[in-house]
Enzyme design. Structure first.
Site, short mmCIF file in Angstrom:
data_model
loop_
_atom_site.label_atom_id
_atom_site.label_comp_id
_atom_site.label_asym_id
_atom_site.label_seq_id
_atom_site.Cartn_x
_atom_site.Cartn_y
_atom_site.Cartn_z
N SER A 1 -110.97 -49.72 40.94
CA SER A 1 -110.89 -51.19 40.83
C SER A 1 -112.17 -51.70 40.15
O SER A 1 -113.26 -51.40 40.63
CB SER A 1 -110.80 -51.84 42.20
OG SER A 1 -109.69 -51.38 42.90
N ARG B 1 -116.70 -53.74 50.55
CA ARG B 1 -117.34 -53.19 49.33
C ARG B 1 -118.83 -53.54 49.28
O ARG B 1 -119.39 -53.77 48.22
CB ARG B 1 -116.65 -53.69 48.06
CG ARG B 1 -115.20 -53.26 47.90
CD ARG B 1 -115.08 -51.75 47.77
NE ARG B 1 -113.75 -51.31 47.38
CZ ARG B 1 -112.77 -51.03 48.23
NH1 ARG B 1 -112.96 -51.15 49.52
NH2 ARG B 1 -111.60 -50.59 47.79
N GLU C 1 -116.81 -55.13 40.83
CA GLU C 1 -117.06 -54.21 41.94
C GLU C 1 -117.87 -53.01 41.48
O GLU C 1 -118.68 -52.45 42.22
CB GLU C 1 -115.70 -53.78 42.52
CG GLU C 1 -115.77 -53.02 43.82
CD GLU C 1 -115.34 -51.58 43.68
OE1 GLU C 1 -116.09 -50.80 43.05
OE2 GLU C 1 -114.27 -51.23 44.20
P1 FAD Z 1 -121.78 -43.05 41.78
O1 FAD Z 1 -120.82 -43.73 40.88
O2 FAD Z 1 -122.49 -41.86 41.23
O3 FAD Z 1 -122.84 -44.10 42.32
C1 FAD Z 1 -122.39 -45.33 42.85
C2 FAD Z 1 -123.61 -46.13 43.37
O4 FAD Z 1 -124.20 -45.44 44.45
C3 FAD Z 1 -124.73 -46.28 42.31
O5 FAD Z 1 -125.35 -47.51 42.53
C4 FAD Z 1 -125.66 -45.13 42.65
O6 FAD Z 1 -126.99 -45.40 42.23
C5 FAD Z 1 -125.56 -45.07 44.15
N1 FAD Z 1 -125.72 -43.73 44.74
C6 FAD Z 1 -124.93 -42.65 44.54
N2 FAD Z 1 -125.34 -41.62 45.31
C7 FAD Z 1 -126.42 -42.06 46.00
C8 FAD Z 1 -127.31 -41.47 46.96
N3 FAD Z 1 -127.16 -40.21 47.37
N4 FAD Z 1 -128.33 -42.22 47.44
C9 FAD Z 1 -128.51 -43.50 47.04
N5 FAD Z 1 -127.71 -44.12 46.14
C10 FAD Z 1 -126.67 -43.40 45.63
N6 FAD Z 1 -113.66 -46.79 45.90
C11 FAD Z 1 -113.17 -47.23 47.06
O7 FAD Z 1 -113.92 -47.78 47.90
N7 FAD Z 1 -111.86 -47.13 47.35
C12 FAD Z 1 -110.98 -46.56 46.51
O8 FAD Z 1 -109.79 -46.47 46.81
C13 FAD Z 1 -111.47 -46.07 45.27
N8 FAD Z 1 -110.63 -45.53 44.37
C14 FAD Z 1 -111.10 -45.08 43.18
C15 FAD Z 1 -110.20 -44.49 42.28
C16 FAD Z 1 -110.65 -44.00 41.07
C17 FAD Z 1 -109.66 -43.38 40.12
C18 FAD Z 1 -112.03 -44.07 40.74
C19 FAD Z 1 -112.53 -43.51 39.43
C20 FAD Z 1 -112.92 -44.67 41.62
C21 FAD Z 1 -112.47 -45.18 42.86
N9 FAD Z 1 -113.33 -45.78 43.78
C22 FAD Z 1 -112.86 -46.21 44.99
C23 FAD Z 1 -114.75 -45.97 43.46
C24 FAD Z 1 -115.63 -44.73 43.75
O9 FAD Z 1 -114.86 -43.58 43.86
C25 FAD Z 1 -116.46 -44.90 45.02
O10 FAD Z 1 -117.27 -46.04 44.94
C26 FAD Z 1 -117.34 -43.68 45.31
O11 FAD Z 1 -117.93 -43.78 46.59
C27 FAD Z 1 -118.46 -43.50 44.27
O12 FAD Z 1 -119.06 -42.25 44.51
P2 FAD Z 1 -119.94 -41.54 43.40
O13 FAD Z 1 -120.58 -40.36 44.03
O14 FAD Z 1 -119.16 -41.28 42.19
O15 FAD Z 1 -121.05 -42.66 43.14
N1 EPU Z 2 -100.73 -56.20 42.47
C1 EPU Z 2 -100.04 -56.76 41.42
N2 EPU Z 2 -100.29 -56.27 40.16
C2 EPU Z 2 -101.17 -55.28 39.93
C3 EPU Z 2 -101.88 -54.72 41.01
C4 EPU Z 2 -101.65 -55.20 42.28
O1 EPU Z 2 -99.23 -57.65 41.59
O2 EPU Z 2 -101.34 -54.91 38.76
C5 EPU Z 2 -100.44 -56.71 43.83
C6 EPU Z 2 -99.21 -56.06 44.46
O3 EPU Z 2 -98.55 -57.05 45.20
C7 EPU Z 2 -99.81 -55.04 45.39
C8 EPU Z 2 -101.10 -55.70 45.84
O4 EPU Z 2 -101.54 -56.42 44.69
O5 EPU Z 2 -98.96 -54.78 46.49
C9 EPU Z 2 -102.17 -54.74 46.30
O6 EPU Z 2 -102.33 -53.71 45.35
P1 EPU Z 2 -102.88 -52.26 45.80
O7 EPU Z 2 -102.17 -51.80 47.01
O8 EPU Z 2 -102.84 -51.38 44.61
O9 EPU Z 2 -104.37 -52.56 46.24
P2 EPU Z 2 -105.52 -53.42 45.58
O10 EPU Z 2 -105.80 -54.58 46.45
O11 EPU Z 2 -105.22 -53.69 44.15
C10 EPU Z 2 -107.39 -52.21 46.91
C11 EPU Z 2 -108.70 -51.53 46.63
C12 EPU Z 2 -108.49 -50.12 46.12
C13 EPU Z 2 -107.72 -49.34 47.19
C14 EPU Z 2 -106.39 -50.04 47.44
C15 EPU Z 2 -105.60 -49.40 48.55
C16 EPU Z 2 -110.30 -53.27 46.08
C17 EPU Z 2 -111.12 -53.91 45.02
N3 EPU Z 2 -109.47 -52.29 45.67
O12 EPU Z 2 -106.73 -52.36 45.67
O13 EPU Z 2 -109.76 -49.51 45.94
O14 EPU Z 2 -107.50 -48.01 46.77
O15 EPU Z 2 -106.64 -51.42 47.82
O16 EPU Z 2 -106.17 -49.72 49.77
O17 EPU Z 2 -110.40 -53.64 47.23
C18 EPU Z 2 -111.50 -49.10 44.36
O18 EPU Z 2 -112.26 -49.72 45.10
O19 EPU Z 2 -111.89 -48.57 43.29
C19 EPU Z 2 -110.07 -48.97 44.71
C20 EPU Z 2 -109.20 -48.35 43.92
#
Ligand code: FAD
Ligand code: EPU
Length: 340
Positions: free
Chosen positions: A239, A165, A335
Protein backbone atom coordinates in the site's frame (compact mmCIF):
# COMPACT_ATOMS: atom_id res chain seq x y z
CA UNK A 1 35.00 -8.09 10.12
CA UNK A 2 32.86 -5.62 8.26
CA UNK A 3 33.39 -4.67 4.62
CA UNK A 4 32.26 -1.19 3.58
CA UNK A 5 31.66 -1.12 -0.18
CA UNK A 6 31.62 2.03 -2.28
CA UNK A 7 28.98 3.10 -4.79
CA UNK A 8 26.59 0.16 -4.67
CA UNK A 9 23.55 -0.27 -6.91
CA UNK A 10 20.46 -0.60 -4.68
CA UNK A 11 18.15 -2.05 -7.37
CA UNK A 12 18.05 -5.48 -5.71
CA UNK A 13 17.78 -3.97 -2.22
CA UNK A 14 14.41 -2.24 -2.76
CA UNK A 15 11.25 -4.05 -3.88
CA UNK A 16 10.28 -1.14 -6.15
CA UNK A 17 13.33 -2.25 -8.19
CA UNK A 18 14.48 1.35 -8.55
CA UNK A 19 18.05 1.73 -9.81
CA UNK A 20 19.76 4.15 -7.47
CA UNK A 21 23.22 4.15 -5.96
CA UNK A 22 24.47 4.78 -2.45
CA UNK A 23 27.93 6.17 -1.68
CA UNK A 24 28.67 3.40 0.84
CA UNK A 25 27.09 0.06 1.71
CA UNK A 26 27.71 -2.37 4.55
CA UNK A 27 26.06 -5.58 5.77
CA UNK A 28 26.12 -6.35 9.48
CA UNK A 29 25.82 -9.91 10.76
CA UNK A 30 26.21 -9.30 14.49
CA UNK A 31 25.95 -6.59 17.13
CA UNK A 32 29.77 -6.74 17.30
CA UNK A 33 29.82 -5.81 13.58
CA UNK A 34 27.67 -2.77 14.35
CA UNK A 35 29.94 -1.72 17.23
CA UNK A 36 32.90 -2.01 14.86
CA UNK A 37 31.03 0.02 12.24
CA UNK A 38 30.30 2.94 14.54
CA UNK A 39 34.04 3.38 15.10
CA UNK A 40 34.65 3.92 11.38
CA UNK A 41 35.18 7.27 9.65
CA UNK A 42 32.64 6.41 6.95
CA UNK A 43 29.99 5.87 9.61
CA UNK A 44 30.77 9.04 11.49
CA UNK A 45 31.04 11.31 8.45
CA UNK A 46 27.93 10.24 6.56
CA UNK A 47 24.18 10.22 6.68
CA UNK A 48 22.95 6.68 7.40
CA UNK A 49 20.03 4.52 6.27
CA UNK A 50 19.25 1.16 7.90
CA UNK A 51 17.45 -1.33 5.67
CA UNK A 52 15.97 -4.80 5.98
CA UNK A 53 14.22 -6.13 2.87
CA UNK A 54 13.68 -2.69 1.31
CA UNK A 55 9.96 -3.44 0.90
CA UNK A 56 8.67 -0.21 2.39
CA UNK A 57 11.03 2.30 0.81
CA UNK A 58 10.98 4.59 -2.19
CA UNK A 59 14.30 6.10 -3.25
CA UNK A 60 13.68 9.38 -5.07
CA UNK A 61 17.36 9.73 -5.92
CA UNK A 62 20.80 8.30 -5.15
CA UNK A 63 21.50 8.02 -1.43
CA UNK A 64 24.40 10.27 -0.47
CA UNK A 65 25.55 8.31 2.54
CA UNK A 66 25.93 4.86 4.09
CA UNK A 67 23.30 2.13 3.72
CA UNK A 68 23.41 -0.46 6.52
CA UNK A 69 21.79 -3.78 5.64
CA UNK A 70 20.77 -5.59 8.81
CA UNK A 71 21.48 -9.34 8.49
CA UNK A 72 21.28 -10.40 12.15
CA UNK A 73 19.97 -13.99 12.30
CA UNK A 74 18.54 -16.33 14.91
CA UNK A 75 15.18 -17.42 16.33
CA UNK A 76 14.67 -19.00 19.73
CA UNK A 77 12.15 -19.56 22.52
CA UNK A 78 12.82 -17.22 25.45
CA UNK A 79 10.26 -18.57 27.92
CA UNK A 80 7.05 -20.55 28.04
CA UNK A 81 4.09 -21.24 30.26
CA UNK A 82 1.28 -23.72 29.78
CA UNK A 83 -0.56 -21.29 27.48
CA UNK A 84 2.01 -18.81 26.14
CA UNK A 85 5.42 -18.83 24.56
CA UNK A 86 7.75 -15.89 24.04
CA UNK A 87 9.76 -16.18 20.83
CA UNK A 88 12.63 -13.88 19.94
CA UNK A 89 13.75 -13.31 16.36
CA UNK A 90 16.77 -11.36 15.21
CA UNK A 91 16.13 -8.35 13.01
CA UNK A 92 17.57 -9.80 9.80
CA UNK A 93 15.28 -12.85 9.76
CA UNK A 94 12.89 -12.78 6.80
CA UNK A 95 9.43 -12.06 8.22
CA UNK A 96 7.51 -14.78 6.36
CA UNK A 97 10.15 -17.41 7.18
CA UNK A 98 9.78 -16.45 10.83
CA UNK A 99 5.98 -16.82 10.55
CA UNK A 100 6.49 -20.29 9.00
CA UNK A 101 8.87 -21.23 11.85
CA UNK A 102 6.11 -20.33 14.36
CA UNK A 103 3.50 -22.26 12.36
CA UNK A 104 5.74 -25.34 12.36
CA UNK A 105 5.94 -25.19 16.15
CA UNK A 106 2.15 -24.64 16.31
CA UNK A 107 2.59 -21.24 17.99
CA UNK A 108 -0.46 -19.09 17.18
CA UNK A 109 -0.69 -15.33 16.66
CA UNK A 110 1.22 -14.44 13.49
CA UNK A 111 -0.69 -16.52 10.92
CA UNK A 112 -2.79 -13.56 9.69
CA UNK A 113 0.47 -11.73 8.95
CA UNK A 114 1.73 -14.41 6.55
CA UNK A 115 3.56 -13.38 3.38
CA UNK A 116 4.23 -9.77 4.37
CA UNK A 117 7.57 -9.01 2.71
CA UNK A 118 10.60 -7.69 4.59
CA UNK A 119 12.47 -8.54 7.76
CA UNK A 120 11.59 -8.92 11.43
CA UNK A 121 13.53 -5.77 12.40
CA UNK A 122 11.26 -3.49 10.40
CA UNK A 123 8.02 -5.06 11.66
CA UNK A 124 7.68 -2.69 14.68
CA UNK A 125 8.58 0.38 12.61
CA UNK A 126 5.06 0.70 11.26
CA UNK A 127 3.40 -1.93 13.46
CA UNK A 128 2.77 -4.13 10.42
CA UNK A 129 -0.78 -5.27 10.03
CA UNK A 130 -3.01 -7.32 7.76
CA UNK A 131 -6.24 -9.27 7.80
CA UNK A 132 -7.45 -8.13 11.22
CA UNK A 133 -4.14 -8.34 13.16
CA UNK A 134 -1.34 -5.88 13.94
CA UNK A 135 1.92 -6.96 15.57
CA UNK A 136 1.21 -4.80 18.61
CA UNK A 137 -1.32 -7.48 19.64
CA UNK A 138 1.41 -10.11 20.07
CA UNK A 139 4.43 -7.87 20.63
CA UNK A 140 6.40 -8.49 23.84
CA UNK A 141 9.49 -6.25 23.56
CA UNK A 142 12.33 -5.30 21.25
CA UNK A 143 16.02 -4.66 21.56
CA UNK A 144 17.80 -1.88 19.74
CA UNK A 145 21.26 -0.33 19.60
CA UNK A 146 21.71 3.42 19.85
CA UNK A 147 23.16 4.72 16.56
CA UNK A 148 25.25 7.16 18.60
CA UNK A 149 27.13 4.80 20.92
CA UNK A 150 25.88 1.27 20.16
CA UNK A 151 24.36 0.90 23.64
CA UNK A 152 21.65 -1.77 23.76
CA UNK A 153 18.18 -0.72 25.04
CA UNK A 154 14.98 -2.71 25.53
CA UNK A 155 11.64 -1.20 24.49
CA UNK A 156 8.36 -2.40 25.97
CA UNK A 157 5.12 -2.29 24.01
CA UNK A 158 4.16 1.00 25.69
CA UNK A 159 7.54 2.56 24.86
CA UNK A 160 7.04 1.72 21.18
CA UNK A 161 3.85 3.86 21.05
CA UNK A 162 2.25 1.72 18.37
CA UNK A 163 -0.58 3.07 16.25
CA UNK A 164 -2.01 2.34 12.83
CA UNK A 165 1.12 2.04 10.61
CA UNK A 166 2.94 4.04 13.32
CA UNK A 167 5.47 3.73 16.12
CA UNK A 168 7.84 5.96 18.07
CA UNK A 169 10.57 4.84 15.63
CA UNK A 170 8.83 6.74 12.81
CA UNK A 171 8.39 9.84 14.99
CA UNK A 172 10.47 11.00 18.03
CA UNK A 173 13.06 8.23 17.70
CA UNK A 174 13.35 8.32 13.90
CA UNK A 175 16.87 7.23 12.80
CA UNK A 176 18.01 6.96 16.43
CA UNK A 177 18.09 3.15 16.87
CA UNK A 178 19.06 0.02 15.00
CA UNK A 179 16.53 -2.63 15.98
CA UNK A 180 18.41 -5.89 16.63
CA UNK A 181 15.70 -8.33 17.77
CA UNK A 182 11.96 -8.49 18.41
CA UNK A 183 10.09 -10.79 20.84
CA UNK A 184 6.49 -11.91 20.46
CA UNK A 185 4.13 -13.56 22.96
CA UNK A 186 2.32 -16.30 21.08
CA UNK A 187 -0.35 -18.81 22.08
CA UNK A 188 0.04 -22.55 22.40
CA UNK A 189 -3.72 -23.04 22.40
CA UNK A 190 -5.00 -21.78 19.12
CA UNK A 191 -7.47 -18.91 19.10
CA UNK A 192 -8.16 -18.03 15.48
CA UNK A 193 -8.87 -14.50 14.30
CA UNK A 194 -11.06 -14.74 11.22
CA UNK A 195 -12.81 -11.40 11.77
CA UNK A 196 -11.64 -10.17 8.35
CA UNK A 197 -14.50 -11.40 6.17
CA UNK A 198 -12.36 -12.48 3.24
CA UNK A 199 -10.62 -15.12 5.39
CA UNK A 200 -13.82 -17.06 6.07
CA UNK A 201 -14.86 -16.81 2.43
CA UNK A 202 -11.47 -18.17 1.38
CA UNK A 203 -11.57 -20.97 4.00
CA UNK A 204 -14.95 -22.01 2.58
CA UNK A 205 -13.57 -21.94 -0.95
CA UNK A 206 -10.69 -24.12 0.30
CA UNK A 207 -13.34 -26.47 1.78
CA UNK A 208 -11.72 -26.39 5.22
CA UNK A 209 -14.19 -27.54 7.86
CA UNK A 210 -12.24 -27.14 11.13
CA UNK A 211 -9.51 -24.59 10.38
CA UNK A 212 -6.21 -24.39 12.25
CA UNK A 213 -3.53 -21.71 12.12
CA UNK A 214 -1.93 -23.21 9.00
CA UNK A 215 -5.28 -23.04 7.17
CA UNK A 216 -5.67 -19.38 8.15
CA UNK A 217 -2.13 -18.74 6.93
CA UNK A 218 -2.87 -20.48 3.61
CA UNK A 219 -6.12 -18.53 3.23
CA UNK A 220 -4.29 -15.24 3.82
CA UNK A 221 -1.58 -16.25 1.33
CA UNK A 222 -4.23 -17.07 -1.30
CA UNK A 223 -6.03 -13.73 -0.78
CA UNK A 224 -2.79 -11.77 -0.90
CA UNK A 225 -1.71 -13.49 -4.13
CA UNK A 226 -4.94 -12.53 -5.88
CA UNK A 227 -4.71 -8.84 -4.94
CA UNK A 228 -1.14 -7.79 -4.35
CA UNK A 229 1.49 -7.70 -7.10
CA UNK A 230 4.59 -9.85 -6.63
CA UNK A 231 7.55 -7.44 -6.52
CA UNK A 232 9.44 -9.91 -8.78
CA UNK A 233 6.86 -9.17 -11.49
CA UNK A 234 6.12 -5.50 -10.82
CA UNK A 235 8.20 -3.50 -8.37
CA UNK A 236 6.11 -2.12 -5.50
CA UNK A 237 6.09 -1.48 -1.76
CA UNK A 238 2.57 -2.66 -0.91
CA UNK A 239 0.00 0.00 0.00
CA UNK A 240 1.49 3.33 -0.99
CA UNK A 241 -0.96 5.36 1.13
CA UNK A 242 -2.56 4.93 4.52
CA UNK A 243 -6.29 4.45 4.83
CA UNK A 244 -7.50 7.85 6.10
CA UNK A 245 -9.30 8.23 9.40
CA UNK A 246 -12.19 10.74 9.46
CA UNK A 247 -14.64 12.09 12.02
CA UNK A 248 -18.21 10.82 12.10
CA UNK A 249 -19.36 14.20 10.66
CA UNK A 250 -17.02 13.91 7.67
CA UNK A 251 -17.99 10.25 7.21
CA UNK A 252 -21.72 11.09 7.19
CA UNK A 253 -21.23 13.97 4.76
CA UNK A 254 -19.27 11.73 2.38
CA UNK A 255 -21.69 8.82 2.78
CA UNK A 256 -24.67 10.97 1.79
CA UNK A 257 -22.89 12.07 -1.41
CA UNK A 258 -21.25 8.68 -2.09
CA UNK A 259 -23.55 5.94 -0.71
CA UNK A 260 -21.13 3.19 -1.82
CA UNK A 261 -18.28 4.64 0.29
CA UNK A 262 -16.24 1.81 1.89
CA UNK A 263 -15.66 2.65 5.57
CA UNK A 264 -15.09 0.86 8.87
CA UNK A 265 -16.16 2.23 12.28
CA UNK A 266 -13.31 2.64 14.79
CA UNK A 267 -13.40 2.43 18.57
CA UNK A 268 -13.91 6.05 19.70
CA UNK A 269 -16.34 7.04 16.95
CA UNK A 270 -14.16 7.87 13.95
CA UNK A 271 -14.21 5.97 10.66
CA UNK A 272 -11.46 4.50 8.56
CA UNK A 273 -12.00 4.84 4.82
CA UNK A 274 -10.70 2.43 2.19
CA UNK A 275 -8.23 4.60 0.28
CA UNK A 276 -8.20 2.01 -2.52
CA UNK A 277 -11.90 2.70 -3.08
CA UNK A 278 -11.35 6.48 -3.12
CA UNK A 279 -8.56 6.13 -5.71
CA UNK A 280 -10.61 3.73 -7.82
CA UNK A 281 -13.56 6.19 -7.83
CA UNK A 282 -11.23 8.80 -9.34
CA UNK A 283 -10.88 6.45 -12.34
CA UNK A 284 -7.22 5.88 -11.60
CA UNK A 285 -7.05 2.07 -11.51
CA UNK A 286 -4.49 1.12 -14.16
CA UNK A 287 -3.55 4.78 -14.73
CA UNK A 288 0.06 5.04 -16.00
CA UNK A 289 2.46 7.92 -15.85
CA UNK A 290 6.21 7.86 -16.59
CA UNK A 291 6.69 4.09 -16.22
CA UNK A 292 4.77 3.97 -12.92
CA UNK A 293 1.14 2.91 -12.57
CA UNK A 294 -1.77 2.42 -10.20
CA UNK A 295 -2.19 -1.36 -9.83
CA UNK A 296 -5.22 -2.72 -11.67
CA UNK A 297 -6.27 -5.13 -8.88
CA UNK A 298 -5.57 -2.89 -5.85
CA UNK A 299 -5.60 0.87 -6.39
CA UNK A 300 -3.74 1.50 -3.12
CA UNK A 301 -0.61 -0.05 -4.63
CA UNK A 302 1.64 1.87 -7.03
CA UNK A 303 3.84 -0.24 -9.29
CA UNK A 304 6.96 0.08 -11.40
CA UNK A 305 5.87 -1.15 -14.82
CA UNK A 306 8.75 -0.03 -16.96
CA UNK A 307 12.05 0.56 -15.22
CA UNK A 308 10.83 3.84 -13.83
CA UNK A 309 12.70 6.18 -11.55
CA UNK A 310 11.74 6.83 -7.93
CA UNK A 311 10.78 10.34 -8.94
CA UNK A 312 8.22 8.91 -11.42
CA UNK A 313 6.51 6.92 -8.64
CA UNK A 314 6.62 9.98 -6.39
CA UNK A 315 5.09 12.19 -9.11
CA UNK A 316 2.34 9.62 -9.64
CA UNK A 317 1.65 9.57 -5.90
CA UNK A 318 1.34 13.38 -5.90
CA UNK A 319 -1.11 13.16 -8.82
CA UNK A 320 -3.19 10.56 -6.94
CA UNK A 321 -3.24 12.75 -3.81
CA UNK A 322 -4.44 15.74 -5.88
CA UNK A 323 -7.20 13.77 -7.63
CA UNK A 324 -8.50 12.28 -4.35
CA UNK A 325 -8.47 15.73 -2.78
CA UNK A 326 -10.43 17.23 -5.70
CA UNK A 327 -13.04 14.47 -5.50
CA UNK A 328 -13.41 13.97 -1.73
CA UNK A 329 -11.66 16.85 0.06
CA UNK A 330 -9.33 14.35 1.76
CA UNK A 331 -5.54 14.41 1.72
CA UNK A 332 -4.05 10.92 1.49
CA UNK A 333 -0.89 10.35 3.50
CA UNK A 334 1.97 8.30 2.03
CA UNK A 335 2.62 5.09 3.96
CA UNK A 336 5.89 4.16 2.22
CA UNK A 337 9.12 5.69 3.61
CA UNK A 338 10.35 8.25 1.09
CA UNK A 339 14.13 8.51 0.90
CA UNK A 340 15.68 11.63 -0.62
P1 FAD B 1 12.62 -1.71 4.86
O1 FAD B 1 11.78 -1.33 3.70
O2 FAD B 1 14.01 -2.16 4.57
O3 FAD B 1 12.66 -0.51 5.90
C1 FAD B 1 11.45 0.11 6.29
C2 FAD B 1 11.76 1.19 7.35
O4 FAD B 1 12.27 0.57 8.52
C3 FAD B 1 12.86 2.18 6.91
O5 FAD B 1 12.56 3.42 7.49
C4 FAD B 1 14.12 1.58 7.51
O6 FAD B 1 15.10 2.58 7.74
C5 FAD B 1 13.60 1.01 8.81
N1 FAD B 1 14.31 -0.19 9.29
C6 FAD B 1 14.39 -1.39 8.67
N2 FAD B 1 15.04 -2.28 9.44
C7 FAD B 1 15.40 -1.61 10.57
C8 FAD B 1 16.11 -1.97 11.76
N3 FAD B 1 16.58 -3.21 11.95
N4 FAD B 1 16.30 -1.02 12.71
C9 FAD B 1 15.84 0.23 12.54
N5 FAD B 1 15.16 0.64 11.44
C10 FAD B 1 14.94 -0.28 10.47
N6 FAD B 1 3.03 -3.87 5.35
C11 FAD B 1 2.04 -4.11 6.22
O7 FAD B 1 2.03 -3.57 7.35
N7 FAD B 1 1.01 -4.92 5.90
C12 FAD B 1 0.93 -5.54 4.71
O8 FAD B 1 -0.02 -6.28 4.46
C13 FAD B 1 1.97 -5.31 3.77
N8 FAD B 1 1.92 -5.88 2.55
C14 FAD B 1 2.91 -5.64 1.65
C15 FAD B 1 2.84 -6.27 0.40
C16 FAD B 1 3.83 -6.07 -0.53
C17 FAD B 1 3.74 -6.76 -1.88
C18 FAD B 1 4.95 -5.25 -0.23
C19 FAD B 1 6.06 -5.05 -1.23
C20 FAD B 1 5.01 -4.60 1.01
C21 FAD B 1 3.99 -4.80 1.96
N9 FAD B 1 4.02 -4.18 3.23
C22 FAD B 1 3.03 -4.44 4.14
C23 FAD B 1 5.09 -3.25 3.57
C24 FAD B 1 6.37 -3.93 4.10
O9 FAD B 1 6.41 -5.27 3.76
C25 FAD B 1 6.51 -3.79 5.62
O10 FAD B 1 6.50 -2.44 5.99
C26 FAD B 1 7.78 -4.45 6.14
O11 FAD B 1 7.77 -4.49 7.55
C27 FAD B 1 9.06 -3.73 5.69
O12 FAD B 1 10.16 -4.54 6.05
P2 FAD B 1 11.58 -4.34 5.37
O13 FAD B 1 12.54 -5.20 6.11
O14 FAD B 1 11.51 -4.54 3.92
O15 FAD B 1 11.86 -2.80 5.72
N1 EPU C 1 -11.09 -1.33 -2.50
C1 EPU C 1 -11.61 -0.87 -3.69
N2 EPU C 1 -10.75 -0.75 -4.75
C2 EPU C 1 -9.43 -1.06 -4.67
C3 EPU C 1 -8.92 -1.52 -3.44
C4 EPU C 1 -9.76 -1.65 -2.36
O1 EPU C 1 -12.78 -0.58 -3.81
O2 EPU C 1 -8.73 -0.91 -5.67
C5 EPU C 1 -12.02 -1.48 -1.36
C6 EPU C 1 -12.79 -2.80 -1.39
O3 EPU C 1 -14.09 -2.55 -0.92
C7 EPU C 1 -12.04 -3.65 -0.39
C8 EPU C 1 -11.58 -2.62 0.63
O4 EPU C 1 -11.30 -1.46 -0.14
O5 EPU C 1 -12.89 -4.61 0.20
C9 EPU C 1 -10.36 -3.03 1.43
O6 EPU C 1 -9.35 -3.50 0.56
P1 EPU C 1 -8.26 -4.57 1.06
O7 EPU C 1 -8.90 -5.67 1.80
O8 EPU C 1 -7.41 -4.92 -0.09
O9 EPU C 1 -7.43 -3.74 2.13
P2 EPU C 1 -6.84 -2.27 2.12
O10 EPU C 1 -7.56 -1.46 3.13
O11 EPU C 1 -6.77 -1.75 0.73
C10 EPU C 1 -5.13 -2.78 4.02
C11 EPU C 1 -3.67 -2.62 4.27
C12 EPU C 1 -2.87 -3.72 3.60
C13 EPU C 1 -3.34 -5.06 4.15
C14 EPU C 1 -4.83 -5.20 3.86
C15 EPU C 1 -5.41 -6.46 4.45
C16 EPU C 1 -3.27 -0.25 4.64
C17 EPU C 1 -2.68 1.00 4.10
N3 EPU C 1 -3.21 -1.33 3.82
O12 EPU C 1 -5.34 -2.58 2.63
O13 EPU C 1 -1.50 -3.54 3.94
O14 EPU C 1 -2.62 -6.12 3.57
O15 EPU C 1 -5.55 -4.08 4.43
O16 EPU C 1 -5.54 -6.31 5.83
O17 EPU C 1 -3.76 -0.27 5.75
C18 EPU C 1 0.55 -2.54 3.24
O18 EPU C 1 0.54 -1.90 4.29
O19 EPU C 1 1.49 -2.44 2.41
C19 EPU C 1 -0.57 -3.44 2.92
C20 EPU C 1 -0.63 -4.12 1.78
Amino acid sequence: MIEIKERVNLKTFNTFGIEVYCDYFVEINSIANFKELIQSDVYNRNEKLIIGGGSNLLFRSDFKGLVIKNNLKGIFVVSETQDDVVVKASAGEVWHEFVLWCLNKNFAGLENLSLIPGCVGASPMQNIGAYGVEIKEVFEELQACSVINGELTRFSKEACEFGYRESVFKRNLKNKFLITAVSFRLKKNTVLNTSYGAINTELEAMQVKAPGIRDVSNAVINIRRTKLPDPKEFGNAGSFFKNPEVSVEKYEALKSTFPALVAYPLVGGNYKLAAGWLIEQCGLKGYEQGGAAVHTRQALVLININNCKGEDVYALSTFVIEKVFEAFGLTLEREVNIIG
